[in-house]
Enzyme design. Sequence first.
Site, PDB file in Angstrom:
ATOM      1  N   ARG A  54       0.799  -1.228   0.000  1.00 52.20           N
ATOM      2  CA  ARG A  54       0.000   0.000   0.000  1.00 52.20           C
ATOM      3  C   ARG A  54       0.829   1.274   0.000  1.00 52.20           C
ATOM      4  O   ARG A  54       0.622   2.175  -0.814  1.00 52.20           O
ATOM      5  CB  ARG A  54      -0.925   0.044   1.229  1.00 52.20           C
ATOM      6  CG  ARG A  54      -2.134  -0.840   1.124  1.00 52.20           C
ATOM      7  CD  ARG A  54      -2.462  -1.408   2.485  1.00 52.20           C
ATOM      8  NE  ARG A  54      -1.493  -2.440   2.754  1.00 52.20           N
ATOM      9  CZ  ARG A  54      -1.670  -3.732   2.438  1.00 52.20           C
ATOM     10  NH1 ARG A  54      -2.813  -4.119   1.959  1.00 52.20           N
ATOM     11  NH2 ARG A  54      -0.724  -4.620   2.642  1.00 52.20           N
ATOM     12  N   THR A  55       1.769   1.359   0.937  1.00 55.20           N
ATOM     13  CA  THR A  55       2.465   2.633   1.127  1.00 55.20           C
ATOM     14  C   THR A  55       3.320   2.982  -0.089  1.00 55.20           C
ATOM     15  O   THR A  55       3.270   4.105  -0.596  1.00 55.20           O
ATOM     16  CB  THR A  55       3.335   2.583   2.407  1.00 55.20           C
ATOM     17  OG1 THR A  55       2.539   2.045   3.458  1.00 55.20           O
ATOM     18  CG2 THR A  55       3.822   3.960   2.786  1.00 55.20           C
ATOM     19  N   ARG A 104      11.165   4.004   4.007  1.00 54.71           N
ATOM     20  CA  ARG A 104      10.719   3.002   4.989  1.00 54.71           C
ATOM     21  C   ARG A 104      11.941   2.213   5.426  1.00 54.71           C
ATOM     22  O   ARG A 104      12.745   1.806   4.580  1.00 54.71           O
ATOM     23  CB  ARG A 104       9.671   2.062   4.395  1.00 54.71           C
ATOM     24  CG  ARG A 104       9.392   0.865   5.312  1.00 54.71           C
ATOM     25  CD  ARG A 104       8.200   0.057   4.875  1.00 54.71           C
ATOM     26  NE  ARG A 104       6.955   0.768   5.125  1.00 54.71           N
ATOM     27  CZ  ARG A 104       5.750   0.198   5.002  1.00 54.71           C
ATOM     28  NH1 ARG A 104       5.644  -1.053   4.624  1.00 54.71           N
ATOM     29  NH2 ARG A 104       4.662   0.888   5.244  1.00 54.71           N
TER      30      ARG A 104
HETATM   31  N1   CP Z   1      -0.378  -0.173   5.955  1.00 51.94           N
HETATM   32  C1   CP Z   1       0.825  -0.381   5.371  1.00 51.94           C
HETATM   33  O1   CP Z   1       1.827   0.263   5.707  1.00 51.94           O
HETATM   34  O2   CP Z   1       0.818  -1.321   4.389  1.00 51.94           O
HETATM   35  P1   CP Z   1       2.107  -1.760   3.514  1.00 51.94           P
HETATM   36  O3   CP Z   1       3.085  -2.405   4.481  1.00 51.94           O
HETATM   37  O4   CP Z   1       1.588  -2.693   2.474  1.00 51.94           O
HETATM   38  O5   CP Z   1       2.702  -0.500   2.950  1.00 51.94           O
END
Ligand code: CP
Length: 315
Positions: A54-55, A104
Amino acid sequence: ARHLLGIEHLSPWDVRIILDLAETYVDLSRGATKHADVLAGLTQINMFFEASTRTQSSFEIAGKRLGADVMNMAMQASSIKKGETLIDTALTLNAMHPDLLVVRHPHSGAVDLLAQKVNCAVLNAGDGRHEHPTQALLDGLTIRRAKGRLQRLTVAICGDIAHSRVARSNILLLGKMENRVRLIGPPTLIPSGAAEMGVEVYDDMKEGLDGADVVMMLRLQKERMDGGFIPSEREYYHRFGLDAEKLAYAKDDAIVMHPGPMNRGVEIDGTLADDINRSVIQDQVEMGVAVRMACMDLLARNLRAARAAGEGTYV
Ligand code: CP
């Protein structure tokens, strides 16, 4: 601000400005032409040292919708694998004059450290157990749209709180916006300093969900459990997994949230997760793009203002 490193650094006023701007980007993203040029001429680099669906994808879509030149670094194929440090990697990329760095990293504090070494805007896309600010902002926007306000609500955050940067950022944001926050989970998964965070703590779903407006479920973050106690999934689902029966303890119009990735049948029943009358999980994903567009737009304005004022470096 120059960077978005955590909810910790935002005022309630900052949160409102971001969410109000994000509303305009929800409209833009639903329109026929999903494009605005507010980041035209700027370079955005996404550096994800941990897995993400998502992010990472929403930061990429957000940057492209705003006209930035977006590059996704494939960290698994980078010279980090040859022993290069995070800081040397950051300095190398910094020499290519990026404007926005989205990072990240598995270690808490790594993104703050990196922000001190580069002269562009840095957005924290999740650092260890510390913060995930854009997740809390997108959750805030989702709640505000579903409930008509982001104040005076009772929000239950359930599951593995101890290892969750999502929980930490949400506790900070919801507290700043004057909501009542409850944490529900086994005592081994509740952080030791929870009482000082202004929250109520429960180890029973019936008591913790009683009267809740919002129920936010979290997954067991086994990758951060460092060989410590990992509950049996069956037992965990029985006691803490959200299904229609347990949701009935909350208010009749309570919404169900999950930041993803979800483990169906562990922390949440799959049918409930898909129930569009109660679950806003897909709305959270949609709001993620709009909130990230808003955050990058606001940081880019600050970046341009600083450069126009003659600030040669941005550190
Ligand atoms: N909610 C979230 O951070 O999802 P991802 O790890 O898929 O980015």
